[in-house]
Design a protein around this motif. Structure first.
Motif, PDB file in Angstrom:
ATOM      1  N   TYR A  32       0.848  -1.185   0.000  1.00 56.31           N
ATOM      2  CA  TYR A  32       0.000   0.000   0.000  1.00 56.31           C
ATOM      3  C   TYR A  32       0.886   1.238   0.000  1.00 56.31           C
ATOM      4  CZ  TYR A  32       1.001  -0.834   4.972  1.00 56.31           C
ATOM      5  OH  TYR A  32       1.629  -1.111   6.163  1.00 56.31           O
ATOM      6  N   TYR A  33       0.240   2.391  -0.187  1.00 58.10           N
ATOM      7  CA  TYR A  33       0.929   3.674  -0.117  1.00 58.10           C
ATOM      8  C   TYR A  33       0.313   4.494   1.007  1.00 58.10           C
ATOM      9  CZ  TYR A  33       3.451   3.616  -4.617  1.00 58.10           C
ATOM     10  OH  TYR A  33       4.316   3.355  -5.643  1.00 58.10           O
ATOM     11  N   ILE A  95      -3.809   4.305   0.608  1.00 53.88           N
ATOM     12  CA  ILE A  95      -4.434   3.645  -0.541  1.00 53.88           C
ATOM     13  C   ILE A  95      -3.871   2.238  -0.641  1.00 53.88           C
ATOM     14  CG2 ILE A  95      -2.813   4.498  -2.283  1.00 53.88           C
ATOM     15  CD1 ILE A  95      -5.267   4.748  -4.169  1.00 53.88           C
ATOM     16  N   GLY A  96      -4.768   1.274  -0.787  1.00 53.19           N
ATOM     17  CA  GLY A  96      -4.359  -0.112  -0.863  1.00 53.19           C
ATOM     18  C   GLY A  96      -4.048  -0.536  -2.282  1.00 53.19           C
ATOM     19  N   LEU A 102      -8.586   6.699  -1.860  1.00 55.10           N
ATOM     20  CA  LEU A 102      -7.806   7.139  -0.716  1.00 55.10           C
ATOM     21  C   LEU A 102      -8.715   7.162   0.506  1.00 55.10           C
ATOM     22  CD1 LEU A 102      -5.741  10.213  -1.961  1.00 55.10           C
ATOM     23  CD2 LEU A 102      -4.799   8.162  -0.940  1.00 55.10           C
TER      24      LEU A 102
END
Lengths: 114, 117
Positions: A32-33, A95-96, A102
């Motif tokens: 993720y991020y 975010i996955g 988001l």
């Protein structure tokens, strides 16, 4: 479902000093991020910094850096040499890998004092 | 630097009226989004759009909302019959890719403030 929590609704810091904003998140995903967005009084959303979960090295952008602790699911933002223009609302976001959206935290209002 | 452009910046409308918020995403972006922020609250995802169809939507995005990419450059959000609780800042965003892969970074527009009276 992912959740993002910012436990500090408001913070203040003296100009030129350092401040750290906290963010924790919850997810079952491995990739993720994470992001920090700045929202000044104009209310535009401006990306400050991002971190990819598979990277162990903490992201840095000039005076902004993060402390990413994946095991603890913690993602704090450090602002060094705070400037008056840093006064804004700061949002942590996630975010996955599989999703399109988001997920934002509730925000931290930062006031930089002269 | 490329920008996401939103119009109008502020719209005031009467309850029950239809509103269309417009967005011009960055030209080489393929994924388009609408987010909403009620004053004093967190930013919430409404809908994502790819290849001329909705790819994901939230519970907020009910039948009164619709999105469209009418001409290959604009991306619009329509609210059919506005309610007081629709008063919010609406953000359009676009990106090159979705999810956590590669260079996915959403670029947000400056927002459209909707006030429903």
């Amino acid at each position: 479902a992912q959740t993002v929590t910012q436990s500090q609704p408001e913070m203040s810091v003296q100009e030129a000093e350092t401040v750290t904003l906290s963010c924790t998140y919850d997810t079952s995903e491995s990739n993720y991020y994470l992001f920090w967005y700045k929202q000044p009084p104009s209310r535009q959303m401006i990306l400050v910094i991002r971190q990819e979960a598979y990277k162990q090295q903490n992201a840095t952008e000039n005076r902004f850096s993060v402390n990413f602790q994946k095991a603890a699911k913690s993602f704090s933002l450090k602002i060094s040499d705070s400037q008056l223009g840093d006064t804004a609302m700061y949002f942590c976001a996630f975010i996955g890998n599989a999703g399109n959206m988001l997920t934002f935290g509730g925000g931290t209002r930062l006031m930089v004092k002269p | 630097e490329p920008e996401v452009t939103q119009t109008p910046s502020h719209q005031v409308t009467q309850m029950g009226q239809e509103v269309i918020l417009r967005c011009v995403p960055i030209s080489n972006h393929l994924y388009f989004y609408w987010y909403r922020q009620i004053l004093g609250q967190k930013v919430e995802f409404l809908v994502s759009f790819y290849n001329n169809e909705i790819s994901e939507k939230s519970e907020i995005f009910d039948d009164q909302f619709s999105v469209e990419r009418p001409d290959g450059s604009n991306f619009t959000l329509k609210i059919r019959s506005t309610k007081l609780e629709d008063s919010a800042m609406y953000f359009c965003a676009s990106s090159t890719r979705t999810g956590a892969s590669g260079a996915n970074v959403l670029t947000f527009g400056a927002g459209s403030r909707l006030t429903v009276l």
